[in-house]
Scaffold this motif. Structure first.
Motif, PDB file in Angstrom:
ATOM      1  N   VAL A 215     -17.896  11.811 -26.550  1.00 33.82           N
ATOM      2  CA  VAL A 215     -17.710  12.608 -27.770  1.00 33.82           C
ATOM      3  C   VAL A 215     -17.464  11.694 -28.966  1.00 33.82           C
ATOM      4  O   VAL A 215     -18.058  11.876 -30.036  1.00 33.82           O
ATOM      5  CB  VAL A 215     -16.556  13.618 -27.597  1.00 33.82           C
ATOM      6  N   SER A 216     -16.604  10.696 -28.799  1.00 29.85           N
ATOM      7  CA  SER A 216     -16.322   9.799 -29.926  1.00 29.85           C
ATOM      8  C   SER A 216     -17.556   8.970 -30.288  1.00 29.85           C
ATOM      9  O   SER A 216     -17.806   8.718 -31.472  1.00 29.85           O
ATOM     10  CB  SER A 216     -15.114   8.918 -29.635  1.00 29.85           C
TER      11      SER A 216
ATOM     12  N   ALA B 245     -13.697  11.515 -15.317  1.00 27.71           N
ATOM     13  CA  ALA B 245     -14.724  12.327 -15.986  1.00 27.71           C
ATOM     14  C   ALA B 245     -14.224  12.837 -17.330  1.00 27.71           C
ATOM     15  O   ALA B 245     -14.978  12.859 -18.318  1.00 27.71           O
ATOM     16  CB  ALA B 245     -15.126  13.491 -15.089  1.00 27.71           C
ATOM     17  N   ALA B 246     -12.955  13.236 -17.402  1.00 25.52           N
ATOM     18  CA  ALA B 246     -12.404  13.766 -18.654  1.00 25.52           C
ATOM     19  C   ALA B 246     -12.348  12.683 -19.729  1.00 25.52           C
ATOM     20  O   ALA B 246     -12.769  12.913 -20.878  1.00 25.52           O
ATOM     21  CB  ALA B 246     -11.013  14.343 -18.405  1.00 25.52           C
ATOM     22  N   TYR B 247     -11.845  11.510 -19.389  1.00 26.66           N
ATOM     23  CA  TYR B 247     -11.767  10.441 -20.382  1.00 26.66           C
ATOM     24  C   TYR B 247     -13.143   9.866 -20.699  1.00 26.66           C
ATOM     25  O   TYR B 247     -13.394   9.422 -21.817  1.00 26.66           O
ATOM     26  CB  TYR B 247     -10.790   9.352 -19.941  1.00 26.66           C
ATOM     27  N   GLY B 248     -14.044   9.885 -19.733  1.00 30.17           N
ATOM     28  CA  GLY B 248     -15.426   9.482 -20.004  1.00 30.17           C
ATOM     29  C   GLY B 248     -16.078  10.421 -21.000  1.00 30.17           C
ATOM     30  O   GLY B 248     -16.780   9.992 -21.924  1.00 30.17           O
ATOM     31  N   ALA B 249     -15.836  11.729 -20.836  1.00 32.91           N
ATOM     32  CA  ALA B 249     -16.361  12.719 -21.782  1.00 32.91           C
ATOM     33  C   ALA B 249     -15.758  12.509 -23.164  1.00 32.91           C
ATOM     34  O   ALA B 249     -16.461  12.649 -24.183  1.00 32.91           O
ATOM     35  CB  ALA B 249     -16.068  14.130 -21.278  1.00 32.91           C
TER      36      ALA B 249
ATOM     37  N   SER C 167      -6.384   2.139 -17.604  1.00 36.94           N
ATOM     38  CA  SER C 167      -6.180   2.283 -16.164  1.00 36.94           C
ATOM     39  C   SER C 167      -6.790   3.583 -15.646  1.00 36.94           C
ATOM     40  O   SER C 167      -7.222   3.658 -14.498  1.00 36.94           O
ATOM     41  CB  SER C 167      -4.692   2.220 -15.813  1.00 36.94           C
ATOM     42  N   LYS C 168      -6.852   4.609 -16.498  1.00 37.78           N
ATOM     43  CA  LYS C 168      -7.470   5.867 -16.072  1.00 37.78           C
ATOM     44  C   LYS C 168      -8.983   5.724 -15.966  1.00 37.78           C
ATOM     45  O   LYS C 168      -9.603   6.299 -15.076  1.00 37.78           O
ATOM     46  CB  LYS C 168      -7.096   6.991 -17.031  1.00 37.78           C
ATOM     47  N   LEU C 169      -9.574   4.950 -16.875  1.00 35.95           N
ATOM     48  CA  LEU C 169     -11.019   4.728 -16.804  1.00 35.95           C
ATOM     49  C   LEU C 169     -11.402   3.790 -15.667  1.00 35.95           C
ATOM     50  O   LEU C 169     -12.511   3.857 -15.158  1.00 35.95           O
ATOM     51  CB  LEU C 169     -11.540   4.186 -18.132  1.00 35.95           C
ATOM     52  N   SER C 170     -10.484   2.920 -15.257  1.00 38.55           N
ATOM     53  CA  SER C 170     -10.763   2.019 -14.142  1.00 38.55           C
ATOM     54  C   SER C 170     -10.269   2.588 -12.819  1.00 38.55           C
ATOM     55  O   SER C 170     -10.356   1.927 -11.788  1.00 38.55           O
ATOM     56  CB  SER C 170     -10.138   0.651 -14.403  1.00 38.55           C
ATOM     57  N   MET C 171      -9.728   3.805 -12.843  1.00 44.30           N
ATOM     58  CA  MET C 171      -9.254   4.532 -11.663  1.00 44.30           C
ATOM     59  C   MET C 171      -8.171   3.787 -10.888  1.00 44.30           C
ATOM     60  O   MET C 171      -8.118   3.827  -9.667  1.00 44.30           O
ATOM     61  CB  MET C 171     -10.419   4.904 -10.739  1.00 44.30           C
TER      62      MET C 171
END
Length: 142
Positions: free
Chosen positions: A40-41, A32-36, A94-98
């Motif tokens: 924003v970008s 959720a944090a990296y998606g946000a 990798s964080k966005l793909s969990m």
């Protein structure tokens, strides 16, 4: 979702609540944090002409020369290059793909450096969206 996962994860502030922070909850929070950050970008990239116009009017910059245009393009290219480096350094994909992390790199980076990496990722997104939007508009004129 970012706020909900923050409440569940925070054992210090919300320790009185009977919530347990699981590994999956932490992954959802990171997603959720990296998606946000990506949203924003995207938003800033779409609004970039308005932002630049506002800065020009506030600083009373007249429409200017070729040297200024190329200096700003060079600065944007540097931000984009550091943004690509930051994507790798922060392991954003990798964080966005969990994916399951293999280490805790975030704790090895100082706070100012971590903030700079995140700003570079946002800057990369702004450059990509703004440049892509300009290309689409140029193609529509053809």
């Amino acid at each position: 979702s970012l706020m909900v996962t923050s409440v569940i994860i925070s054992q210090t502030v919300f320790g009185f609540l009977p919530l347990t922070a699981s590994f999956t909850m932490r992954q959802l929070h990171t997603l959720a944090a990296y998606g946000a950050l990506m949203i924003v970008s995207l938003h800033l990239g779409l609004q970039w002409p308005m932002i630049m116009g506002l800065v020009q009017s506030r600083l009373k910059v007249t429409t200017g020369g070729l040297a200024r245009v190329w200096a700003l393009r060079l600065a944007a290219a540097c931000v984009a290059a550091f943004g690509i480096y930051s994507l790798v350094a922060l392991d954003v994909v990798s964080k966005l793909s969990m994916e399951i992390p293999t280490g805790f790199q975030a704790f090895e980076i100082s706070t100012p450096a971590l903030l700079l990496h995140h700003l570079a990722v946002v800057g990369l997104g702004i450059c990509v969206v703004h440049t892509g939007l300009k290309a689409v508009r140029a193609m529509a004129r053809i």
